[in-house]
Design a protein around this motif. Structure first.
Motif, PDB file in Angstrom:
ATOM      1  N   UNK B 457       1.487  -2.037  11.531  1.00  0.00           N
ATOM      2  CA  UNK B 457       1.855  -0.616  11.524  1.00  0.00           C
ATOM      3  C   UNK B 457       2.796  -0.300  10.374  1.00  0.00           C
ATOM      4  N   UNK B 458       2.981  -1.282   9.479  1.00  0.00           N
ATOM      5  CA  UNK B 458       3.802  -1.031   8.294  1.00  0.00           C
ATOM      6  C   UNK B 458       2.856  -0.571   7.186  1.00  0.00           C
ATOM      7  N   UNK B 459       2.857   0.740   6.945  1.00  0.00           N
ATOM      8  CA  UNK B 459       1.873   1.301   6.025  1.00  0.00           C
ATOM      9  C   UNK B 459       2.321   1.149   4.571  1.00  0.00           C
ATOM     10  N   UNK B 460       1.366   0.808   3.743  1.00  0.00           N
ATOM     11  CA  UNK B 460       1.616   0.723   2.301  1.00  0.00           C
ATOM     12  C   UNK B 460       0.998   1.951   1.641  1.00  0.00           C
ATOM     13  N   UNK B 461      -0.319   2.088   1.807  1.00  0.00           N
ATOM     14  CA  UNK B 461      -1.005   3.277   1.294  1.00  0.00           C
ATOM     15  C   UNK B 461      -1.331   4.167   2.489  1.00  0.00           C
ATOM     16  N   UNK B 463      -2.599   7.154   2.635  1.00  0.00           N
ATOM     17  CA  UNK B 463      -3.851   7.911   2.654  1.00  0.00           C
ATOM     18  C   UNK B 463      -5.044   7.022   2.981  1.00  0.00           C
ATOM     19  N   UNK B 464      -4.993   5.763   2.537  1.00  0.00           N
ATOM     20  CA  UNK B 464      -6.093   4.847   2.822  1.00  0.00           C
ATOM     21  C   UNK B 464      -5.839   4.016   4.089  1.00  0.00           C
ATOM     22  N   UNK B 465      -4.701   4.241   4.739  1.00  0.00           N
ATOM     23  CA  UNK B 465      -4.373   3.455   5.932  1.00  0.00           C
ATOM     24  C   UNK B 465      -4.344   1.955   5.638  1.00  0.00           C
ATOM     25  N   UNK B 466      -3.787   1.599   4.493  1.00  0.00           N
ATOM     26  CA  UNK B 466      -3.657   0.172   4.158  1.00  0.00           C
ATOM     27  C   UNK B 466      -2.275  -0.295   4.594  1.00  0.00           C
ATOM     28  N   UNK B 467      -2.255  -1.369   5.370  1.00  0.00           N
ATOM     29  CA  UNK B 467      -0.996  -1.881   5.910  1.00  0.00           C
ATOM     30  C   UNK B 467      -0.596  -3.178   5.223  1.00  0.00           C
ATOM     31  N   UNK B 468       0.610  -3.590   5.518  1.00  0.00           N
ATOM     32  CA  UNK B 468       1.076  -4.889   5.008  1.00  0.00           C
ATOM     33  C   UNK B 468       0.142  -5.995   5.498  1.00  0.00           C
ATOM     34  N   UNK B 469      -0.363  -5.847   6.729  1.00  0.00           N
ATOM     35  CA  UNK B 469      -1.277  -6.859   7.269  1.00  0.00           C
ATOM     36  C   UNK B 469      -2.563  -6.926   6.438  1.00  0.00           C
ATOM     37  N   UNK B 470      -3.050  -5.755   5.989  1.00  0.00           N
ATOM     38  CA  UNK B 470      -4.268  -5.743   5.164  1.00  0.00           C
ATOM     39  C   UNK B 470      -4.040  -6.485   3.854  1.00  0.00           C
TER      40      UNK B 470
END
Lengths: 80, 931, 188
Positions: B457-461, B463-470
């Motif tokens: 749930x730590x968002x990086x992007x 708009x693209x819903x990219x998280x630290x986990x991604x």
């Protein structure tokens, strides 16, 4: 959109020009004297360097003159 | 009242001009000067959209073009998808709704005009913030031609958000507007930086007027600006950092909150917690506090904030960070905890708050610099990438894009850059008039990319819903490059182009890989910097203006006669002239019969025509054409074929010898310019010693083909002075004469096999000639009939029956290839092994056994059963009135040796047997040519 | 000489008002001239025309009602009043004499559109990438370039611009100009 220096009309947008490929590839004096391999080299083989490249352009939308310049194929800078 | 969160006074909004708008079905009121985002915040609306992949509620996160969250769909006055609410200027009657990622294109044509223009200047300044205005003022003082573009409705840049030095802004802008050689373009986003300082921008001219936009004015305009020197003063964007639930509505960039307060007079919340890595958020906290927003705490990731001063009543927590955020649709509390050695430690501090203001540092907006070919280098002091100063293009960077974050520094740098730009273009700049500014003490920021917490749930992007986990998954697969991670995770690929997330992504990847973020670098910057509507890109180049339509002098007559038209290159040519009730097949059969049995006429003006003149003209044409031209006598005409050096057919046409040193050559309709260029190329680059000049006369002469057994009588009646007898005017000769009272050159040429003439008159006289012929009841025919007539005779059309791999021999035009000339272009290639093969594809005729009309392009195979060996394809296919059946031309391997054989044409519903014939199907002995 | 009443120009009747006024200048005499600019024929032609052939790219020279536009280093367009094509052709042929030269009547090849008004450059910029600012493109300057994707000669005259456009492109250009002019027909 490159700005290409026409030697006659001055700098114009790239879209006014026609590209002529590598410069200095002369039509052979006597094509009949060439082997198939030599003739094929004239027809089909051109340099494709990464960096400065001497090439031909024609100012088709302007004075219709052909000229050569040296363009850096990495940066599109016209260096000579 | 324009919202419960509106301050009592202040801001750059007009409190006397309320605007009504509707969002997600609810009526609201805003003020002139608002954006949709500020108007929503003024009404307490934070949750405006949801995220594309995870469907998480999202609020307004930023205050400008960098906004990743608040995507809206405009419904009224005209549907427009995916606009950040922070970039939509509010107007009366606006209807919009929040989006989950994707918008909806309008289902009706856009009535607005869009256009494009070209502009030129000595100095282009991108950005009208403090640095840009200082640069523009100095450059303008030099007398240079200056263009300033800025994406906001008014100049000022960061000064608008801070609402300071606005008098100076107004004074500079007034001066720029008054200067004759300066153009200040607001609402204009520079979105592309191309070679040789070609900068493309889009100006939103009437979008902000909503339904009141005047129809005659283009809504958006694309500016193609060629600048001798550019000053990039594109500013900096604040960035966030990655922590759990950092995307909740109510989490906002700190600088954005200040902009909402000072520029729009909006309090973005009631009680705020501040999380920062640098000094900039302190001023925000003090501002908000002064405006009545309670500041609960300032958590500073630095252990020693130095100059940082928290507002009165707020707890300053050095070395603390956000450990949790409570609330989904809107935050209600923030949990803080001390951070030590990368882990939380000690007790939690849970603070009620509806606002969490974050500053993870500032990123210079280097996108245009990158597009220009420049590199962004990581600056450890800034904790960000900034232009490295080594870009090859003639540009300057000034202000915060260069990593200068103090106002004093930005102004000084801007003025210096403006002076350098003016000097570089040959102008003498004046002294800058800059406002007095303080020089605050600065404590360096710290670059922090992530906080401990749930990486999913730590968002990086956002708009693209990219998280630290991604990102961890990407690096876990072995990816080591920012470009690869970007493509794998899609971070940075949304329409905000990762403005708030790009550097963060690089930082996190570097942290995971244990490498220096500077060594990892950024991803590549490509245009467009911000989304541009297709309507704007298309501009006025749509419909009939998409490509020029070329017409002959007879076009209006053809239209009036009900002709249907065919596109041939850029030309509109009459295709056929249907009479009442006729379909195409019936019309063409009638037109063909008229040409073969009576007399018919065609507008052949589109043929290319080149005047070739000079003592060496014959020598020159001998080298270009495969056949001998020099032996042609003045007064005579010869058909000729041109090849490229590789022996493939380039064009064909007729060569008319006007005089010993003068020829008129014709080219195919689509090739007029190509052949003129071809001639010039050889003359200029290979044979400059030849005394030859070529001049296009395509539109000097209009040409009417008069065709059929009765054409001689018609011509005789119109040209009483002309001996039209069989011997007096032989085939392939020409005469200058008077036809229908008009100066004319008549050529006895036939492209149909019938007795025929081509009558050339001045383009101005074409209609007079044509009407004189029409008065005699002569049937006009179009290109379809022309095609049938020529195909019945096996005459190829270059570009239809050829495709650049066909030699004259393949076409059966070996008779037009000289054996006696020492050389001509293409000759050497005819003895190349491949060109000399006997099983090359050759032009033949086809007679479909079942009478089908074969589709052009249909493949031909050797047998009806597999394996289906491909032999070639159909190049032309028609109904023939003269043959009373369908027929076709085709290129078939070794075709001339297969005459009489059956092959199979592949149709949509199976195979059809066809019989191969010679290419000449009509009047093979040529008996009809002389009437 | 054939009866000229039959003649039709490509933009017969074209004119448009507003902040940019447009109209056709039909039936101009236009002769394409090619010869060695350094040779004696160039000097002879200049003498007979009453004005030297311009040698600098993109410029024109005028003598009375005849102007000479530079099209290329060995190419010019001689423009005269309607009906002068026969006289000009003969004059140029005679002046060039036996020298290597090409004199071709191209009067019908192109027509001209005159554009007048304070916003002409603004309108042209919508479809032409050339810098037509007075500092760069002065009175008498001319250029072969593209306008509205069509090949044209742009020629700045004393108080107006002339666009020389090939006859087949003239209708397209006129329609484009009229459409572009929409924004200039209403005062903002």
């Amino acid at each position: 959109m490159m700005l290409i220096p026409c030697p006659w009309c001055g700098p114009r947008d790239e879209s006014e020009f026609h590209y002529g490929g590598q410069a200095g590839v002369a039509y052979p004096d006597d094509p009949g004297a060439l082997t198939d391999a030599e003739w094929a080299r004239y027809l089909f083989f051109r340099d494709n360097p990464k960096g400065p490249f001497r090439e031909r352009w024609s100012h088709t939308a302007g004075c219709r003159r052909w000229f050569s310049l040296v363009r850096d194929t990495v940066t599109n800078e016209i260096v000579a | 009242m324009s919202g419960a969160f509106r301050t009592a006074r202040g801001g750059l909004v007009d409190r006397d001009r309320p605007l009504r708008f509707r969002f997600d079905g609810v009526e609201y009121e805003g003020l002139q000067g608002d954006t949709l985002a500020s108007a929503l915040l003024a009404n307490g609306v934070h949750h405006v959209a949801s995220s594309i992949r995870l469907g998480r509620p999202r609020g307004v996160f930023a205050a400008g073009v960098e906004e990743p969250n608040a995507l809206v769909q405009i419904e009224e006055p005209f549907p427009e998808p995916m606009l950040p609410a922070t970039t939509v200027e509010l107007y009366d009657g606006l209807v919009a709704r929040g989006l989950r990622g994707r918008g909806r294109l309008a289902d009706r044509p856009d009535p607005a005009r869009y256009d494009a223009t070209h502009a030129h200047c000595d100095v282009l300044v991108v950005g009208a913030g403090p640095a840009g205005l200082a640069a523009a003022a100095v450059a303008a003082s030099s007398g240079a031609r200056v263009i300033v573009v800025d994406d906001q409705p008014r100049p000022g840049g960061s000064l608008l958000g801070a609402a300071e030095h606005l008098d100076w802004v107004a004074s500079v802008a007034g001066g720029l507007r008054a200067a004759p050689e300066v153009r200040l373009l607001t609402r204009t986003t520079a979105f592309g930086y191309y070679d040789d300082n070609h900068v493309v921008a889009v100006e939103r001219r009437t979008n902000h007027l909503g339904a009141q936009a005047p129809a005659h004015r283009s809504r958006e305009r694309v500016w193609r600006i060629r600048a001798r020197h550019v000053v990039l003063a594109t500013g900096a964007h604040e960035r966030s950092l990655a922590f759990a639930d950092n995307d909740r509505p109510g989490v906002m960039l700190a600088g954005a909150a200040q902009t909402y307060l000072r520029r729009y007079g909006v309090r973005p919340g009631r009680r705020a917690v501040v999380l920062t890595t640098n000094d900039s958020a302190y001023a925000v906290a003090r501002d908000l506090h002064a405006a009545g927003v309670e500041i609960a705490a300032v958590a500073d990731l630095r252990d020693s904030p130095g100059a940082g001063r928290a507002p009165h009543g707020a707890e300053l927590l050095p070395g603390w960070a956000v450990a949790g955020v409570t609330g989904a649709d809107r935050i209600s509390a923030v949990t803080l905890r001390r951070l030590a050695g990368g882990a939380f430690t000690g007790p939690e501090l849970r603070l009620d708050a509806d606002l969490l203001l974050v500053s993870g540092g500032w990123n210079p907006v280097g996108a245009l610099y990158g597009q220009a070919g420049g590199r962004l280098a990581y600056d450890d002091g800034l904790g960000a990438f900034r232009p490295d100063g080594g870009c090859r293009q003639a540009l300057e960077v000034a202000g915060s894009v260069a990593g200068t974050y103090t106002l004093k520094g930005c102004l000084a740098e801007g003025a210096a850059a403006g002076a350098r730009a003016a000097e570089a273009t040959g102008f003498r700049p004046g002294e800058p008039d800059l406002p007095e500014t303080a020089d605050p003490e600065v404590t360096p920021g710290v670059a922090v990319w992530t906080l401990p917490g749930d990486p999913a749930t730590s968002l990086v992007d956002l708009q693209r819903d990219v998280t630290v986990a991604d990102i961890a998954r990407a690096t876990g697969t072995g990816m080591r490059s920012a470009e690869h991670v970007k493509r794998y995770t899609t971070a940075g690929t949304a329409h905000d182009q990762g403005r708030t997330s790009g550097t963060l992504t690089s930082g996190i990847v570097a942290e995971m890989l244990g490498v220096n973020v500077g060594d990892l670098g950024t991803t590549t910057f490509r245009p467009p910097y911000a989304p541009v509507s297709f309507a704007a890109l298309a501009g006025r180049d749509r419909g009939m203006r998409f490509d020029p339509v070329r017409v002959t002098a007879l076009h209006a007559w053809h239209v009036a006669a009900g002709a249907l038209f065919e596109n041939v290159g850029q030309w509109k040519r009459p295709w056929y002239y249907p009479r009442d009730g006729e379909d195409m097949a019936a019309a063409v059969l009638r037109e063909c019969r008229a040409a073969r049995e009576g007399v018919a006429m065609m507008d052949a003006s589109t043929l290319g025509k080149i005047d070739v003149r000079g003592a060496d003209a014959a020598v020159f044409l001998d080298r270009l054409y495969t056949n001998m031209i020099s032996t042609l006598k003045p007064g005579a005409i010869r058909y000729g074929v041109m090849c490229r050096p590789d022996g493939m057919v380039l064009d064909d046409g007729t060569v008319i010898r006007l005089a010993e040193d003068r020829f008129l050559v014709t080219t195919t309709t689509g090739n007029a310019a190509v052949i003129l260029d071809w001639m010039e190329e050889w003359l200029q680059t290979e044979w400059p010693q030849l005394r030859v000049y070529c001049t296009s006369v395509t539109e000097q002469w209009a040409t009417v083909a008069l065709v059929g057994p009765e054409s001689r009588e018609v011509l005789a009646s119109l040209a009483p002075g002309l001996d039209v007898s069989r011997d007096g005017f032989g085939f392939m000769t020409w005469r200058d004469t008077t036809v229908a009272g008009l100066d004319a050159r008549v050529c006895r040429i036939s492209f149909s096999g019938e007795l025929a003439y081509e009558i050339n008159v001045s383009w101005w006289d074409a209609l007079a000639l044509w009407e004189a012929l029409a008065e005699r009841g002569i049937t006009p025919y179009g290109t379809q009939t022309m095609h049938v007539l020529r195909a019945e005779k096996g005459y190829p059309i270059i570009g239809q029956d050829t495709d650049g791999t066909v030699t004259p021999h393949d076409l059966g035009l070996g008779w037009a290839v000289s054996r006696t000339k020492a050389d001509f272009i293409g000759k050497r290639s005819f003895t190349r092994t491949d060109t000399a093969r006997t099983d090359r594809k050759q032009l033949v005729g086809l007679l479909p056994d079942g009478g089908e009309l074969l589709p052009e392009g249909a493949h031909l195979v050797a047998a009806a059963e597999p394996p289906l060996t491909a032999l070639g394809h159909v190049t032309s296919s028609y109904h023939s009135a003269a043959l009373g059946r369908t027929f076709a031309l085709a290129l078939i391997e070794g075709g001339r040796d297969l005459v009489g054989r059956t092959v199979w044409a592949t149709l949509d519903d199976g195979l059809a047997p066809v019989t191969i014939t010679g290419a000449v199907l009509y009047d093979p002995e040529g008996a009809r040519r002389d009437g | 000489m054939a009866d000229r009443n039959f003649r039709h120009s490509p933009l017969e009747g074209f004119s448009s008002g507003g902040a940019v006024a447009m109209s056709e200048v039909p039936f101009l005499a236009q002769i394409n001239l090619r010869l060695d600019p350094a040779g004696p024929a160039a000097a002879a032609v200049g003498k007979d025309l009453g004005v030297a052939l311009p040698r600098r790219g993109g410029t024109s020279a005028t003598s009375g009602d005849v102007s000479v536009l530079w099209l290329g280093p060995d190419e010019w367009l001689v423009v005269g009043p309607p009906g002068a094509e026969t006289r000009l052709t003969a004059l140029l042929e005679s002046a060039a004499g036996a020298a290597h030269a090409s004199v071709v009547d191209v009067s019908a090849q192109r027509t001209a559109v005159a554009l007048r008004g304070p916003r002409v450059r603004e309108l042209l910029a919508l479809g032409c990438s050339l810098d037509l600012h007075p500092r760069v493109f002065g009175v008498g300057d001319c250029a072969q370039t593209m306008l509205a994707h069509a090949p044209v000669v742009v020629w700045r005259r004393e108080s107006e611009f002339w666009i020389l456009v090939r006859a087949s492109f003239a209708g397209h250009l006129a329609a484009w100009l009229e459409d572009a002019g929409i924004e200039f027909t209403v005062r903002d």
